[in-house]
Design a protein around this motif. Structure first.
Motif, PDB file in Angstrom:
ATOM      1  N   MET A   1      12.347  29.062  20.251  1.00 39.10           N
ATOM      2  CA  MET A   1      12.459  27.815  19.222  1.00 39.10           C
ATOM      3  C   MET A   1      10.974  27.299  18.553  1.00 39.10           C
ATOM      4  O   MET A   1      10.735  27.080  19.613  1.00 39.10           O
ATOM      5  N   SER A   2      11.247  26.843  17.444  1.00 38.60           N
ATOM      6  CA  SER A   2      10.171  26.349  16.534  1.00 38.60           C
ATOM      7  C   SER A   2       9.594  25.818  17.032  1.00 38.60           C
ATOM      8  O   SER A   2      10.392  24.274  17.634  1.00 38.60           O
ATOM      9  N   PHE A   3       8.495  24.927  17.615  1.00 44.61           N
ATOM     10  CA  PHE A   3       7.316  23.427  17.510  1.00 44.61           C
ATOM     11  C   PHE A   3       6.908  23.208  16.312  1.00 44.61           C
ATOM     12  O   PHE A   3       5.635  23.332  16.441  1.00 44.61           O
ATOM     13  N   ASN A   4       7.630  22.440  15.728  1.00 38.70           N
ATOM     14  CA  ASN A   4       7.316  22.127  14.010  1.00 38.70           C
ATOM     15  C   ASN A   4       7.634  20.375  13.994  1.00 38.70           C
ATOM     16  O   ASN A   4       8.768  20.268  13.787  1.00 38.70           O
ATOM     17  N   GLY A   5       6.303  20.456  13.462  1.00 41.20           N
ATOM     18  CA  GLY A   5       6.740  18.930  13.262  1.00 41.20           C
ATOM     19  C   GLY A   5       6.107  18.994  11.405  1.00 41.20           C
ATOM     20  O   GLY A   5       6.119  17.243  11.334  1.00 41.20           O
ATOM     21  N   HIS A   6       6.310  19.142  11.088  1.00 40.47           N
ATOM     22  CA  HIS A   6       6.399  18.824   9.752  1.00 40.47           C
ATOM     23  C   HIS A   6       6.854  18.102   9.539  1.00 40.47           C
ATOM     24  O   HIS A   6       8.248  17.915   9.199  1.00 40.47           O
ATOM     25  N   GLY A   7       6.592  17.226   7.996  1.00 38.82           N
ATOM     26  CA  GLY A   7       7.671  15.934   7.330  1.00 38.82           C
ATOM     27  C   GLY A   7       7.736  14.481   8.658  1.00 38.82           C
ATOM     28  O   GLY A   7       7.806  13.888   8.412  1.00 38.82           O
ATOM     29  N   LYS A   8       6.865  14.998   9.842  1.00 45.36           N
ATOM     30  CA  LYS A   8       7.089  13.781  10.554  1.00 45.36           C
ATOM     31  C   LYS A   8       5.711  13.243  11.173  1.00 45.36           C
ATOM     32  O   LYS A   8       4.707  14.232  10.960  1.00 45.36           O
ATOM     33  N   THR A   9       5.633  12.024  11.496  1.00 48.11           N
ATOM     34  CA  THR A   9       4.297  11.345  11.658  1.00 48.11           C
ATOM     35  C   THR A   9       4.543  11.292  13.418  1.00 48.11           C
ATOM     36  O   THR A   9       5.519  10.155  13.494  1.00 48.11           O
ATOM     37  N   ALA A  10       3.534  10.997  13.892  1.00 48.64           N
ATOM     38  CA  ALA A  10       3.257  10.647  15.480  1.00 48.64           C
ATOM     39  C   ALA A  10       1.854   9.719  15.307  1.00 48.64           C
ATOM     40  O   ALA A  10       1.162   9.993  14.727  1.00 48.64           O
ATOM     41  N   VAL A  11       2.294   8.999  16.457  1.00 50.71           N
ATOM     42  CA  VAL A  11       1.411   8.037  16.590  1.00 50.71           C
ATOM     43  C   VAL A  11       0.903   7.975  18.011  1.00 50.71           C
ATOM     44  O   VAL A  11       1.892   7.850  18.362  1.00 50.71           O
TER      45      VAL A  11
ATOM     46  N   ALA B   1      -1.011  18.105  16.092  1.00 48.58           N
ATOM     47  CA  ALA B   1      -1.240  18.708  14.906  1.00 48.58           C
ATOM     48  C   ALA B   1      -1.690  19.819  14.180  1.00 48.58           C
ATOM     49  O   ALA B   1      -0.790  20.343  13.151  1.00 48.58           O
ATOM     50  N   GLU B   2      -1.642  20.431  14.931  1.00 52.38           N
ATOM     51  CA  GLU B   2      -1.494  22.449  15.342  1.00 52.38           C
ATOM     52  C   GLU B   2       0.079  22.314  14.825  1.00 52.38           C
ATOM     53  O   GLU B   2       0.095  23.978  14.360  1.00 52.38           O
ATOM     54  N   ALA B   3       0.547  21.256  15.556  1.00 55.16           N
ATOM     55  CA  ALA B   3       2.470  21.742  14.789  1.00 55.16           C
ATOM     56  C   ALA B   3       2.384  21.024  13.761  1.00 55.16           C
ATOM     57  O   ALA B   3       4.467  21.519  13.298  1.00 55.16           O
ATOM     58  N   GLY B   4       1.733  20.505  12.675  1.00 52.14           N
ATOM     59  CA  GLY B   4       2.362  20.001  11.543  1.00 52.14           C
ATOM     60  C   GLY B   4       2.606  18.849  11.432  1.00 52.14           C
ATOM     61  O   GLY B   4       2.957  17.903  10.432  1.00 52.14           O
ATOM     62  N   PHE B   5       2.382  18.131  12.108  1.00 50.68           N
ATOM     63  CA  PHE B   5       2.828  17.109  12.540  1.00 50.68           C
ATOM     64  C   PHE B   5       0.937  15.646  11.633  1.00 50.68           C
ATOM     65  O   PHE B   5       0.461  16.138  11.992  1.00 50.68           O
TER      66      PHE B   5
ATOM     67  N   ASP C   1       1.623  20.208  26.044  1.00 50.44           N
ATOM     68  CA  ASP C   1       2.166  20.846  25.886  1.00 50.44           C
ATOM     69  C   ASP C   1       3.756  20.442  26.318  1.00 50.44           C
ATOM     70  O   ASP C   1       4.563  20.871  24.888  1.00 50.44           O
ATOM     71  N   CYS C   2       3.493  19.448  27.231  1.00 47.18           N
ATOM     72  CA  CYS C   2       5.039  18.963  27.702  1.00 47.18           C
ATOM     73  C   CYS C   2       6.029  17.762  26.200  1.00 47.18           C
ATOM     74  O   CYS C   2       6.806  17.309  25.703  1.00 47.18           O
ATOM     75  N   VAL C   3       4.285  17.364  25.990  1.00 49.52           N
ATOM     76  CA  VAL C   3       4.723  16.382  24.857  1.00 49.52           C
ATOM     77  C   VAL C   3       4.901  16.967  23.622  1.00 49.52           C
ATOM     78  O   VAL C   3       6.715  16.750  23.086  1.00 49.52           O
ATOM     79  N   LEU C   4       4.316  18.769  22.800  1.00 46.30           N
ATOM     80  CA  LEU C   4       5.270  18.835  22.202  1.00 46.30           C
ATOM     81  C   LEU C   4       6.349  19.292  21.902  1.00 46.30           C
ATOM     82  O   LEU C   4       7.175  19.213  21.126  1.00 46.30           O
ATOM     83  N   PHE C   5       7.037  20.158  23.498  1.00 43.94           N
ATOM     84  CA  PHE C   5       8.074  20.081  23.784  1.00 43.94           C
ATOM     85  C   PHE C   5       8.708  19.412  23.521  1.00 43.94           C
ATOM     86  O   PHE C   5       9.552  19.729  22.679  1.00 43.94           O
ATOM     87  N   VAL C   6       9.537  18.181  24.067  1.00 41.74           N
ATOM     88  CA  VAL C   6      10.235  16.689  23.800  1.00 41.74           C
ATOM     89  C   VAL C   6       9.915  16.999  22.617  1.00 41.74           C
ATOM     90  O   VAL C   6      11.498  16.457  22.092  1.00 41.74           O
ATOM     91  N   ALA C   7       8.829  16.846  21.525  1.00 38.18           N
ATOM     92  CA  ALA C   7       9.060  16.058  19.803  1.00 38.18           C
ATOM     93  C   ALA C   7       9.390  16.919  19.647  1.00 38.18           C
ATOM     94  O   ALA C   7       9.740  16.566  17.797  1.00 38.18           O
ATOM     95  N   THR C   8       9.650  18.560  19.661  1.00 35.48           N
ATOM     96  CA  THR C   8      10.134  19.454  18.791  1.00 35.48           C
ATOM     97  C   THR C   8      11.242  19.961  18.817  1.00 35.48           C
ATOM     98  O   THR C   8      11.541  20.672  18.730  1.00 35.48           O
ATOM     99  N   ARG C   9      12.304  19.260  20.095  1.00 36.88           N
ATOM    100  CA  ARG C   9      13.924  19.761  20.271  1.00 36.88           C
ATOM    101  C   ARG C   9      14.482  19.191  19.473  1.00 36.88           C
ATOM    102  O   ARG C   9      14.161  18.162  18.275  1.00 36.88           O
ATOM    103  N   PRO C  10      15.883  19.470  18.359  1.00 34.84           N
ATOM    104  CA  PRO C  10      16.641  19.707  17.877  1.00 34.84           C
ATOM    105  C   PRO C  10      16.738  18.255  17.742  1.00 34.84           C
ATOM    106  O   PRO C  10      16.689  17.302  18.808  1.00 34.84           O
TER     107      PRO C  10
END
Length: 261
Positions: free
Chosen positions: A1-11, A28-32, A227-236
């Motif tokens: 499963m991809s950890f991709n945040g491209h096109g999304k803005t995170a505060v 940031a490294e995931a593209g947010f 890592d936990c934040v990145l995981f939950v933020a990049t689920r479908p």
């Protein structure tokens, strides 16, 4: 499963150090695209430089005091003006102050109690309230609250801090019900012992006491929680991780810690 945040803005609130800073690096490294707020703007500047070197993209940064209505409103307004949308809000700003038992408390302890309540509860509510309309306008959103196992198990000397984290869990669960049917996900991440500035702040700068908290055991790191934040933020988009409880192997609960001599 991809950890991709491209096109999304995170505060991220409280982004100048610890879990907030580590989360900024992970996202940031995931593209947010990032908007970072904290009271210590010099540390934010340093983090922004590091992220620009790592990813080629500089985050939006601005001073933020979540206990101040004016500061919080101005921050969110500027984020939207600069970046257009808010897709993910990481409510990380928070702290613990002191370990005094209630019966032994004095006026200074009441100041500590007030600071914890204003930051951990009112600050989280305030920033969430201000960010949600922009998430709804964007057609998707995710509120990620940094809680604690202290929000699931109280302990002596932590009555007020635990109360604030129990409140975070209650707010998270109620908010998820209030937003049912809308495209907003709501998550709480509840860590156990994480070695950051947390204990230094709790002991009012006493590094010796802070170091004793983690003596003889291996605590979690800020990066573990990021890592936990990145995981939950990049689920479908149809997947909501309600809660993550994460502890070091050396910890079974509040005050239940295996220590090696």
């Amino acid at each position: 499963m991809s950890f991709n945040g491209h096109g999304k803005t995170a505060v991220i609130t409280g982004a100048s150090s610890g879990i907030g800073a580590a989360t900024a690096v992970a996202l940031a490294e995931a593209g947010f695209r990032l908007a970072l707020g904290a009271r210590r703007t010099q540390k934010l500047e340093q983090l922004a430089e590091e992220l620009q070197q790592r990813t080629g993209q500089r985050p939006f940064i601005q001073a933020l005091d979540v206990t101040s209505p004016n500061s919080s409103q101005h921050f969110i307004e500027e984020v939207v003006r600069e970046l257009g949308h808010i897709h993910v809000l990481v409510n990380n700003a928070g702290l613990a102050r002191g370990v005094t038992h209630i019966a032994d408390a004095d006026d200074k302890d009441e100041e500590d109690w007030r600071e914890m309540m204003e930051t951990n509860v009112m600050g989280l509510l305030r920033v969430t309230r201000l960010a949600l309309p922009h998430m709804l306008k964007a057609g998707s959103g995710h509120v990620i609250n940094l809680g604690s196992i202290a929000g699931r198990e109280a302990y002596a000397g932590g009555s007020v801090y635990c109360a604030t984290k129990f409140a975070v869990r209650a707010i998270t669960e109620a908010l998820r019900q209030e937003l049912l049917g809308k495209p907003i996900r709501v998550t709480t991440i509840d860590p156990g012992m994480v070695e950051t500035e947390f204990s230094i702040v709790r002991y009012h700068g006493d590094e010796a006491k802070a170091n004793e908290v983690y003596a003889g055991m291996t605590p979690l790191t800020a990066e573990d929680i990021a890592d936990c934040v990145l995981f939950v933020a990049t689920r479908p988009a149809h997947v909501n991780i309600d809660a993550i409880i994460v502890k070091p192997v050396d910890q079974a609960g509040a005050g239940k810690v295996a220590r090696r001599s």
